[in-house]
Design a protein around this motif. Structure first.
Motif, PDB file in Angstrom:
ATOM      1  N   ALA A  75       0.817  -1.213   0.000  1.00  0.00           N
ATOM      2  CA  ALA A  75       0.000   0.000   0.000  1.00  0.00           C
ATOM      3  C   ALA A  75       0.854   1.267   0.000  1.00  0.00           C
ATOM      4  CB  ALA A  75      -0.931  -0.005   1.204  1.00  0.00           C
ATOM      5  N   GLU A  76       1.997   1.224   0.655  1.00  0.00           N
ATOM      6  CA  GLU A  76       2.853   2.405   0.744  1.00  0.00           C
ATOM      7  C   GLU A  76       3.347   2.867  -0.622  1.00  0.00           C
ATOM      8  OE1 GLU A  76       7.074   3.334   2.793  1.00  0.00           O
ATOM      9  OE2 GLU A  76       5.544   2.434   4.096  1.00  0.00           O
ATOM     10  N   SER A  77       3.719   1.916  -1.479  1.00  0.00           N
ATOM     11  CA  SER A  77       4.215   2.275  -2.808  1.00  0.00           C
ATOM     12  C   SER A  77       3.177   2.068  -3.907  1.00  0.00           C
ATOM     13  CB  SER A  77       5.470   1.460  -3.136  1.00  0.00           C
ATOM     14  OG  SER A  77       5.159   0.085  -3.193  1.00  0.00           O
ATOM     15  N   ASN A  78       1.976   1.568  -3.550  1.00  0.00           N
ATOM     16  CA  ASN A  78       0.908   1.278  -4.503  1.00  0.00           C
ATOM     17  C   ASN A  78       1.400   0.368  -5.626  1.00  0.00           C
ATOM     18  OD1 ASN A  78      -1.633   1.274  -5.684  1.00  0.00           O
ATOM     19  ND2 ASN A  78      -1.250   3.155  -6.824  1.00  0.00           N
ATOM     20  N   THR A  79       2.057  -0.718  -5.236  1.00  0.00           N
ATOM     21  CA  THR A  79       2.565  -1.694  -6.185  1.00  0.00           C
ATOM     22  C   THR A  79       2.219  -3.098  -5.706  1.00  0.00           C
ATOM     23  OG1 THR A  79       4.703  -1.852  -5.051  1.00  0.00           O
ATOM     24  CG2 THR A  79       4.556  -0.287  -6.873  1.00  0.00           C
ATOM     25  N   TYR A  80       2.273  -4.037  -6.635  1.00  0.00           N
ATOM     26  CA  TYR A  80       2.178  -5.454  -6.290  1.00  0.00           C
ATOM     27  C   TYR A  80       3.583  -6.028  -6.413  1.00  0.00           C
ATOM     28  CZ  TYR A  80      -2.852  -5.704  -5.980  1.00  0.00           C
ATOM     29  OH  TYR A  80      -4.142  -5.547  -5.563  1.00  0.00           O
ATOM     30  N   ILE A  81       3.897  -7.000  -5.568  1.00  0.00           N
ATOM     31  CA  ILE A  81       5.200  -7.640  -5.576  1.00  0.00           C
ATOM     32  C   ILE A  81       5.007  -9.101  -5.987  1.00  0.00           C
ATOM     33  CG2 ILE A  81       7.295  -8.119  -4.236  1.00  0.00           C
ATOM     34  CD1 ILE A  81       6.548  -5.123  -4.348  1.00  0.00           C
ATOM     35  N   CYS A  82       5.755  -9.536  -6.978  1.00  0.00           N
ATOM     36  CA  CYS A  82       5.654 -10.923  -7.433  1.00  0.00           C
ATOM     37  C   CYS A  82       6.491 -11.820  -6.514  1.00  0.00           C
ATOM     38  CB  CYS A  82       6.108 -11.039  -8.884  1.00  0.00           C
ATOM     39  SG  CYS A  82       7.891 -11.040  -9.121  1.00  0.00           S
ATOM     40  N   PRO A  83       6.371 -13.136  -6.654  1.00  0.00           N
ATOM     41  CA  PRO A  83       7.155 -14.050  -5.810  1.00  0.00           C
ATOM     42  C   PRO A  83       8.672 -13.871  -5.932  1.00  0.00           C
ATOM     43  CG  PRO A  83       5.367 -15.241  -6.827  1.00  0.00           C
ATOM     44  CD  PRO A  83       5.384 -13.872  -7.446  1.00  0.00           C
ATOM     45  N   GLU A  84       9.136 -13.297  -7.045  1.00  0.00           N
ATOM     46  CA  GLU A  84      10.568 -13.046  -7.230  1.00  0.00           C
ATOM     47  C   GLU A  84      10.970 -11.652  -6.743  1.00  0.00           C
ATOM     48  OE1 GLU A  84      13.207 -15.070  -8.506  1.00  0.00           O
ATOM     49  OE2 GLU A  84      11.681 -16.532  -7.916  1.00  0.00           O
ATOM     50  N   LYS A  85      10.063 -10.986  -6.034  1.00  0.00           N
ATOM     51  CA  LYS A  85      10.308  -9.666  -5.424  1.00  0.00           C
ATOM     52  C   LYS A  85      10.438  -8.535  -6.442  1.00  0.00           C
ATOM     53  CE  LYS A  85      10.541 -11.724  -1.453  1.00  0.00           C
ATOM     54  NZ  LYS A  85       9.316 -12.376  -1.127  1.00  0.00           N
ATOM     55  N   HIS A  86       9.834  -8.698  -7.625  1.00  0.00           N
ATOM     56  CA  HIS A  86       9.795  -7.623  -8.613  1.00  0.00           C
ATOM     57  C   HIS A  86       8.481  -6.873  -8.460  1.00  0.00           C
ATOM     58  CE1 HIS A  86      12.499 -10.467 -11.076  1.00  0.00           C
ATOM     59  NE2 HIS A  86      13.251  -9.639 -10.381  1.00  0.00           N
ATOM     60  N   GLN A  87       8.512  -5.578  -8.721  1.00  0.00           N
ATOM     61  CA  GLN A  87       7.317  -4.750  -8.567  1.00  0.00           C
ATOM     62  C   GLN A  87       6.487  -4.700  -9.834  1.00  0.00           C
ATOM     63  OE1 GLN A  87       8.558  -0.846  -7.337  1.00  0.00           O
ATOM     64  NE2 GLN A  87       8.450  -1.410  -5.187  1.00  0.00           N
ATOM     65  N   LEU A  88       5.170  -4.722  -9.642  1.00  0.00           N
ATOM     66  CA  LEU A  88       4.226  -4.428 -10.711  1.00  0.00           C
ATOM     67  C   LEU A  88       3.696  -3.041 -10.386  1.00  0.00           C
ATOM     68  CD1 LEU A  88       4.191  -7.646 -10.439  1.00  0.00           C
ATOM     69  CD2 LEU A  88       2.066  -7.458 -11.711  1.00  0.00           C
ATOM     70  N   THR A  89       3.996  -2.071 -11.215  1.00  0.00           N
ATOM     71  CA  THR A  89       3.647  -0.692 -10.917  1.00  0.00           C
ATOM     72  C   THR A  89       2.282  -0.322 -11.480  1.00  0.00           C
ATOM     73  OG1 THR A  89       4.864   0.047 -12.864  1.00  0.00           O
ATOM     74  CG2 THR A  89       6.042   0.068 -10.774  1.00  0.00           C
ATOM     75  N   TYR A  90       1.647   0.631 -10.808  1.00  0.00           N
ATOM     76  CA  TYR A  90       0.345   1.135 -11.233  1.00  0.00           C
ATOM     77  C   TYR A  90       0.500   1.845 -12.567  1.00  0.00           C
ATOM     78  CZ  TYR A  90      -3.736   4.146 -11.492  1.00  0.00           C
ATOM     79  OH  TYR A  90      -4.858   4.804 -11.929  1.00  0.00           O
ATOM     80  N   ARG A  91      -0.389   1.563 -13.499  1.00  0.00           N
ATOM     81  CA  ARG A  91      -0.376   2.216 -14.814  1.00  0.00           C
ATOM     82  C   ARG A  91      -1.550   3.171 -14.995  1.00  0.00           C
ATOM     83  NH1 ARG A  91       4.575   1.073 -15.281  1.00  0.00           N
ATOM     84  NH2 ARG A  91       5.214  -0.744 -16.443  1.00  0.00           N
ATOM     85  N   THR A  92      -2.765   2.651 -14.791  1.00  0.00           N
ATOM     86  CA  THR A  92      -3.956   3.470 -15.038  1.00  0.00           C
ATOM     87  C   THR A  92      -5.170   2.799 -14.404  1.00  0.00           C
ATOM     88  OG1 THR A  92      -5.209   4.603 -16.772  1.00  0.00           O
ATOM     89  CG2 THR A  92      -4.535   2.345 -17.247  1.00  0.00           C
ATOM     90  N   THR A  93      -6.286   3.507 -14.387  1.00  0.00           N
ATOM     91  CA  THR A  93      -7.566   2.935 -13.984  1.00  0.00           C
ATOM     92  C   THR A  93      -8.473   2.976 -15.209  1.00  0.00           C
ATOM     93  OG1 THR A  93      -7.293   3.726 -11.726  1.00  0.00           O
ATOM     94  CG2 THR A  93      -9.520   3.115 -12.389  1.00  0.00           C
ATOM     95  N   ASP A  94      -9.065   1.844 -15.559  1.00  0.00           N
ATOM     96  CA  ASP A  94      -9.884   1.796 -16.766  1.00  0.00           C
ATOM     97  C   ASP A  94     -11.319   2.247 -16.496  1.00  0.00           C
ATOM     98  OD1 ASP A  94     -11.222  -0.368 -15.631  1.00  0.00           O
ATOM     99  OD2 ASP A  94     -10.272  -1.858 -16.910  1.00  0.00           O
ATOM    100  N   ARG A  95     -12.128   2.224 -17.520  1.00  0.00           N
ATOM    101  CA  ARG A  95     -13.514   2.696 -17.423  1.00  0.00           C
ATOM    102  C   ARG A  95     -14.366   1.876 -16.474  1.00  0.00           C
ATOM    103  NH1 ARG A  95     -14.337   3.010 -23.777  1.00  0.00           N
ATOM    104  NH2 ARG A  95     -12.788   4.595 -24.195  1.00  0.00           N
ATOM    105  N   LYS A  96     -13.991   0.629 -16.263  1.00  0.00           N
ATOM    106  CA  LYS A  96     -14.752  -0.239 -15.364  1.00  0.00           C
ATOM    107  C   LYS A  96     -14.238  -0.161 -13.929  1.00  0.00           C
ATOM    108  CE  LYS A  96     -15.966  -3.453 -18.997  1.00  0.00           C
ATOM    109  NZ  LYS A  96     -15.875  -4.827 -19.485  1.00  0.00           N
TER     110      LYS A  96
END
Length: 85
Positions: A19-40
Motif C-alpha cells: 500500500a505504501e508504494s501502490n505496487t504489487y510484488i511478485c514471488p521473485e520480489k519484482h514490482q508491478l507498478t500502477y499504470r492506469t484505472t480503466d472505465r470499469k
C-alpha cells in the motif's frame, strides 16, 4: 483491433500488495507498478518487461513468448488487505 495483455498464469493471491508504494510484488520480489484505472474502475498494474526477460519464473507467470511481462487488473473497491506487505 486492440492488442491484449499477455495471459496471466500466476494466481493473483501469490502477489503481495504494498500500500505504501501502490505496487504489487511478485514471488521473485519484482514490482508491478500502477499504470492506469480503466472505465470499469479496475486498476491496471504491469511488470517491467526487462526484468521479466531474465526472470527464472517467467514461464510460471505468463504465456508471453516475447517477454512482454504481464499485467493485472484489480477492482478499485476490492479489499487488498489480505496480501498487504
Amino acid at each position: 483491433m486492440r492488442r491484449r495483455s499477455p495471459a496471466l498464469r500466476i494466481a493473483k493471491w501469490k502477489l503481495t500488495y504494498d500500500a505504501e508504494s501502490n505496487t504489487y510484488i511478485c514471488p521473485e520480489k519484482h514490482q508491478l507498478t500502477y499504470r492506469t484505472t480503466d472505465r470499469k474502475d479496475y486498476r491496471q498494474y504491469a511488470s517491467d518487461p526487462e526484468l521479466c526477460k531474465t526472470c527464472p519464473m517467467h514461464a510460471q507467470c505468463t504465456h508471453s513468448r516475447n517477454h512482454l511481462g504481464f499485467a493485472i487488473a484489480v477492482c478499485a473497491d476490492s479489499p487488498t488487505s489480505r496480501n498487504k506487505v
